[in-house]
Design a protein around this motif. Structure first.
Motif, PDB file in Angstrom:
ATOM      1  N   SER A 128      -8.403   2.661  -3.445  1.00 58.81           N
ATOM      2  CA  SER A 128      -9.153   3.000  -2.238  1.00 58.81           C
ATOM      3  C   SER A 128      -8.234   3.853  -1.374  1.00 58.81           C
ATOM      4  O   SER A 128      -7.014   3.660  -1.369  1.00 58.81           O
ATOM      5  N   GLN A 129      -8.801   4.810  -0.635  1.00 55.66           N
ATOM      6  CA  GLN A 129      -7.982   5.750   0.120  1.00 55.66           C
ATOM      7  C   GLN A 129      -8.562   5.934   1.520  1.00 55.66           C
ATOM      8  O   GLN A 129      -9.776   5.986   1.708  1.00 55.66           O
ATOM      9  N   VAL A 130      -7.639   6.001   2.505  1.00 56.07           N
ATOM     10  CA  VAL A 130      -8.012   6.287   3.885  1.00 56.07           C
ATOM     11  C   VAL A 130      -7.207   7.507   4.333  1.00 56.07           C
ATOM     12  O   VAL A 130      -5.987   7.542   4.153  1.00 56.07           O
ATOM     13  N   GLU A 142     -12.966   6.071  -2.374  1.00 52.48           N
ATOM     14  CA  GLU A 142     -12.260   5.578  -3.561  1.00 52.48           C
ATOM     15  C   GLU A 142     -11.889   6.747  -4.444  1.00 52.48           C
ATOM     16  O   GLU A 142     -12.525   7.800  -4.415  1.00 52.48           O
ATOM     17  N   ILE A 169     -11.287   9.897  10.805  1.00 54.45           N
ATOM     18  CA  ILE A 169     -10.937   9.062   9.657  1.00 54.45           C
ATOM     19  C   ILE A 169     -11.928   9.269   8.531  1.00 54.45           C
ATOM     20  O   ILE A 169     -13.111   9.566   8.755  1.00 54.45           O
ATOM     21  N   TRP A 170     -11.412   9.166   7.296  1.00 50.90           N
ATOM     22  CA  TRP A 170     -12.247   9.215   6.097  1.00 50.90           C
ATOM     23  C   TRP A 170     -11.879   8.046   5.206  1.00 50.90           C
ATOM     24  O   TRP A 170     -10.700   7.741   4.992  1.00 50.90           O
ATOM     25  N   ASN A 171     -12.892   7.343   4.644  1.00 51.95           N
ATOM     26  CA  ASN A 171     -12.684   6.235   3.702  1.00 51.95           C
ATOM     27  C   ASN A 171     -13.353   6.582   2.389  1.00 51.95           C
ATOM     28  O   ASN A 171     -14.467   7.121   2.379  1.00 51.95           O
ATOM     29  N   THR A 202      -2.252   9.219   5.137  1.00 54.03           N
ATOM     30  CA  THR A 202      -3.153   8.621   4.149  1.00 54.03           C
ATOM     31  C   THR A 202      -2.597   7.296   3.667  1.00 54.03           C
ATOM     32  O   THR A 202      -1.387   7.145   3.492  1.00 54.03           O
ATOM     33  N   THR A 203      -3.487   6.340   3.485  1.00 53.18           N
ATOM     34  CA  THR A 203      -3.131   5.014   2.967  1.00 53.18           C
ATOM     35  C   THR A 203      -3.926   4.786   1.688  1.00 53.18           C
ATOM     36  O   THR A 203      -5.143   4.944   1.662  1.00 53.18           O
ATOM     37  N   ASP A 222       0.837  -1.202   0.000  1.00 47.68           N
ATOM     38  CA  ASP A 222       0.000   0.000   0.000  1.00 47.68           C
ATOM     39  C   ASP A 222       0.869   1.248   0.000  1.00 47.68           C
ATOM     40  O   ASP A 222       1.994   1.254   0.533  1.00 47.68           O
ATOM     41  N   SER A 277     -12.269  14.951   2.163  1.00 46.81           N
ATOM     42  CA  SER A 277     -11.562  13.991   3.012  1.00 46.81           C
ATOM     43  C   SER A 277     -10.964  14.688   4.229  1.00 46.81           C
ATOM     44  O   SER A 277     -10.986  14.146   5.340  1.00 46.81           O
TER      45      SER A 277
END
Length: 883
Positions: free
Chosen positions: A621-623, A607, A603-605, A639-640, A543, A594
């Motif tokens: 997909s982004q966190v 795409e 946290i925000w999830n 961010t991941t 990731d 975000s």
């Protein structure tokens, strides 16, 4: 006068008298042999008509063979030959025929045929040939000219030539090495001359040894006409003998070097066998061979008087079996001087538990005793010196005591002569050590070394020079600095750093004392390990992980991110932005939405789509996570980002391939049924026609494996049918269904040793797919049978009842149970609870799939050695519900 008529009539051999090739008379044996009512039934018959099959086993017609032998008889006289015959009732048998003239000069020649049944002899020859061909030995037969008359095909393994190659050739012209031919020539001549069996071992070629055994074959006069030989490859045995001889020499050298010698005692005989090296230790220098003596007499003669009774006592306890092994030190007088010896022995018993032998070793330890005396003198001096220096050290250490405690440090010292450790109390409290010997006035505690070593991690014991049984493995100095682990009473691990100094005896190199300081560095190690672990995780993950400052400046990007965007490690990340695809080639890599949600909810999830280093659009997909300080101030964002390209593609491909795979597997399992059924049929036919015990054993083993394969194929077919099956629901008669399942399981080993109890309440009101229910019951019950406890009266209880809107099926037993660590695996494909299980490991997997197909759920309760309960809950569908 000899009564030939009586001999003729009572001869055990069938005799036929012929004139003009027709039978004119016969004896009683002929009537019995050809299974006729009386002599008249054989008269006027012309052999071989009605007395033999049309053709002989070798293919020649019976008439042609008869004419050939009759012609030879008329020309040459008496004839012997084998002839395949039959009785007038049709029974076929091998016979030996002997033609003899009775009135050769008469106008009408009269002759007799002796007709002897040799079927048993031919069968014996056939069995012998089978034995010869299956023997691991090379078997051969030679005549007086040393020509081979027979050689089995085992010859091919050593010479590369089949047995037929040697037939008719002599030992001199078949290509054997000259040395081998010479041995063979000498041995054969000896057998033919003496008429006795002979065995010889010889070197056939480089590293290839043979054991040859020759048996004379004599005629009725006792003359040797032939020799039968057996040759066996003994190369491996010869190699082992050579290696054993070498090891014996090495052992002898080691014993002599260590001044050790061997002896043994035969207890029933009361005699001991003593080797010359031991005799030399006792002062008997001129004895070259082992001697036999009564050991107690030997003690009286050679051991100093003050040691005799003590040695005899140990010897008696060992001989009577009160001790299994023992050792004793004693003195002997050698050249007027005392010498110290030590002897040890081990008691050996026979199969019936009786004391048979004592094997022992004796060693001269005179020089060792001298060194011990010298060592004690040096040790006393060194201990005085060490004690003086220790006193000075203790005084200076008092100043540092408080500082040491604050730094999680403790001092210690170890005395190897007593095995005592002396340490500050902090180290003892750290691990929870309770077994202390005493407390000193300065607050330190004294305890035994092994009590302390119990808290050292087993893998770190080598750092202290001992093994996991606390036996010393290292003599001398140990590393000065080391890090090791302690495990306290609560099971917690503490990392410790030690700096130690060893005081060694300069003459012997032995340890006198060891001092040191140890610090508990657990918290330091934990912090370092956590930091290193997180860094490795972040750098090794596929990731993309990034850290962004509060002003949206990029602070960190891991390796996966650098590779994805094609960025080098020397790039200034603060001026670089993620190229998100949003109609424009470049924009802020953290969306406003975000950031806002992360600030509100941490946290925000979501795409998004990125552009990689090749300019390709990549779905991701982004966190986004917002990080705050303890005071609540925003510190940074992390961010991941994960590439979803492969997942989306695989999801689509997986749906397509699953359909294809299900179709392929279903066809494959059905295609396998035909060959498996054929194998079982062939096996049954073979077992009816083959009568050899060993072959039948192999056919039974083969049949067992085919049955296992058939069970696996059937289970896989059931699995495919479960997954593809369209449910056919109808009223279920559980009593009838379960009885049918039990009938199908009667051949399962252990079935007859189990008591079955049924409790069924809904009867015929429940609607379900009967075939899936049958799969569930058969596999659950079969599993309970296979894992029954053979040490108790086994039972299996089956309960079917209604619970509100559910049907409950409960199967419980008092079998072996399932260990807790295996419960999660029992419904896995091909899982077997133990190695004694003979099934394919699909039973409970099929049950789970069948339950899922019926929209139900399954639960397992089990405890090792306390049985297993399987609960199945299915939606209760009443007959009227289907209308």
């Amino acid at each position: 006068m000899v009564k030939f008529k009586i001999l003729y009539e009572n001869s055990p051999c069938a005799i036929l008298i012929l004139e003009k090739e027709q039978i004119t008379d016969c004896n009683k044996a002929a009537v019995r042999l050809f299974e006729v009512k009386d002599k008249a039934s054989l008269l006027n018959i012309t052999p071989p008509f009605f007395m033999a099959p049309t053709k002989q086993p070798n293919g020649i017609t019976t008439i042609d063979l008869w004419k050939e032998k009759l012609t030879q008889f008329q020309k040459e006289g008496e004839q012997h030959f084998a002839f395949y015959s039959k009785t007038l009732k049709g029974k076929e048998f091998w016979a030996e025929l002997h033609f003899v003239f009775l009135h050769e000069e008469a106008t009408i020649p009269t002759y007799a045929i002796y007709w002897k049944d040799i079927s048993e002899l031919r069968e014996a020859e056939k069995n012998f040939n089978r034995f010869v061909e299956s023997s691991p030995d090379v078997i051969y037969r030679v005549d007086r000219n040393f020509n081979f008359l027979f050689v089995n095909d085992r010859s091919e393994e050593s010479t590369g030539k089949k047995g037929s190659y040697f037939i008719g050739k002599s030992i001199y012209n078949v290509g054997f090495p000259k040395k081998v031919v010479a041995v063979w020539d000498k041995t054969l001549k000896k057998v033919f001359k003496t008429g006795k069996e002979t065995r010889v071992e010889f070197l056939f070629s480089k590293d290839i040894w043979y054991d040859r055994y020759m048996i004379p074959e004599k005629d009725e006069h006792g003359d040797v006409n032939y020799v039968i030989g057996f040759s066996r490859d003994i190369s491996k045995r010869k190699k082992a003998e050579k290696e054993l001889l070498l090891k014996q020499k090495q052992l002898q050298f080691a014993l002599e070097f260590a001044q050790l010698a061997y002896w043994e005692t035969d207890l029933p005989e009361g005699i001991s066998f003593i080797d010359p090296p031991i005799l030399k230790m006792y002062g008997l220098k001129n004895v070259r061979k082992p001697i036999k003596v009564a050991l107690e007499d030997f003690f009286e003669q050679h051991i100093v008087p003050e040691d005799v009774d003590r040695v005899k006592k140990v010897w008696k306890e060992l001989a009577e079996g009160r001790l299994k092994k023992a050792s004793v030190e004693y003195c002997v007088l050698r050249d007027g001087e005392k010498k110290y010896l030590i002897s040890g022995g081990v008691l050996i018993k026979d199969e019936e538990g009786r004391n048979r032998k004592i094997y022992g070793i004796t060693q001269d330890i005179t020089e060792l005793k001298k060194r011990e005396v010298e060592l004690k003198m040096y040790r006393d001096k060194l201990e005085d010196l060490v004690e003086e220096r220790t006193k000075e050290l203790k005084e200076s250490q008092e100043y540092f005591k408080v500082a040491i405690q604050m730094a999680n440090l403790w001092r210690w010292e170890y005395d190897p002569s007593s095995g005592d450790y002396i340490a500050d109390e902090y180290g003892v409290k750290l691990v929870g050590l309770k077994n202390i010997k005493r407390r000193l006035k300065d607050g330190r505690v004294v305890f035994i070394q092994n009590e302390w070593l119990k808290f050292v991690h087993p893998d770190d014991l080598k750092l202290f020079g001992v093994d996991k049984r606390f036996q010393q493995t290292h003599v001398g100095e140990l590393p000065t600095e080391l890090i090791f682990r302690l495990i306290d009473k609560e099971g917690r691990t503490h990392y410790c750093y030690t700096n130690r100094i060893s005081a060694m005896d300069p003459l012997t190199g032995k340890l006198i004392k060891r001092y040191g300081v140890t610090q508990d560095i657990t918290r330091i190690r934990e912090a370092e390990a956590e930091k290193e672990r997180l860094y490795r995780i972040v750098e090794s993950t596929s990731d993309i992980i990034a850290i962004v400052d509060t002003d949206k400046t990029l602070v960190y990007l891991n390796k996966a991110g650098l590779d994805f965007f094609g960025i080098t490690t020397d790039t200034n990340l603060s001026v670089w932005q993620f190229p998100y695809k949003k109609g424009e080639p470049s924009f802020e890599f953290l969306k406003e939405e975000s950031i806002n949600e992360a600030l509100q909810n941490i946290i925000w999830n979501g795409e998004n789509v990125l552009i990689n280093k090749y300019g390709e659009w990549v779905p991701v997909s982004q966190v986004v996570i917002a990080h705050f300080t303890a005071e609540g101030n925003l510190e940074c964002f992390s961010t991941t980002i994960r590439d979803m390209t492969a997942r989306k593609r695989v999801e689509e491909e997986l749906r397509f391939k699953n359909n294809e795979l299900d179709t392929f597997l279903y066809k494959t399992y059905h295609d396998l049924r035909g060959p498996v059924a054929s194998l079982k049929g062939i096996n049954r036919l073979a077992r009816k026609e083959v009568h050899e015990i060993k072959a039948l054993h192999y056919f039974r083993m083969n049949n067992n494996e085919v049955d296992k394969l058939d069970e696996i194929v059937q289970s896989l077919i059931n699995l495919s049918e479960i997954k593809e099956k369209e449910l056919i629901k109808k009223p279920i008669n559980f009593s009838l269904l379960i009885d049918t399942c039990l009938d199908n399981l009667r051949k399962v080993p252990g079935f007859n040793k189990i008591s079955f109890r049924l409790e069924i309440s809904p009867e015929k009101s429940f609607i379900c797919d009967e075939s899936l229910l049958k799969i569930i019951f058969i596999n659950v019950i079969k599993n309970a049978i296979q894992y029954r406890n053979p040490n108790v009266d086994s039972y299996i209880n089956i309960v079917v009842s209604r619970r509100a809107d559910q049907l409950m099926i409960k199967v419980f037993d008092n079998g072996q149970g399932i260990p807790s660590e295996l419960k999660e695996k029992v419904f896995d494909m091909f899982f077997r609870a133990n190695v004694s299980s003979h099934g394919p490991g699909l039973g409970l997997y099929l049950v789970k799939n069948a339950v899922d197909a019926l929209g139900g759920r399954i639960r397992l309760q089990s405890e090792k050695d306390h049985g297993t309960t399987i609960l199945i809950f299915l939606p209760f569908v009443h007959q009227k519900d289907t209308i």
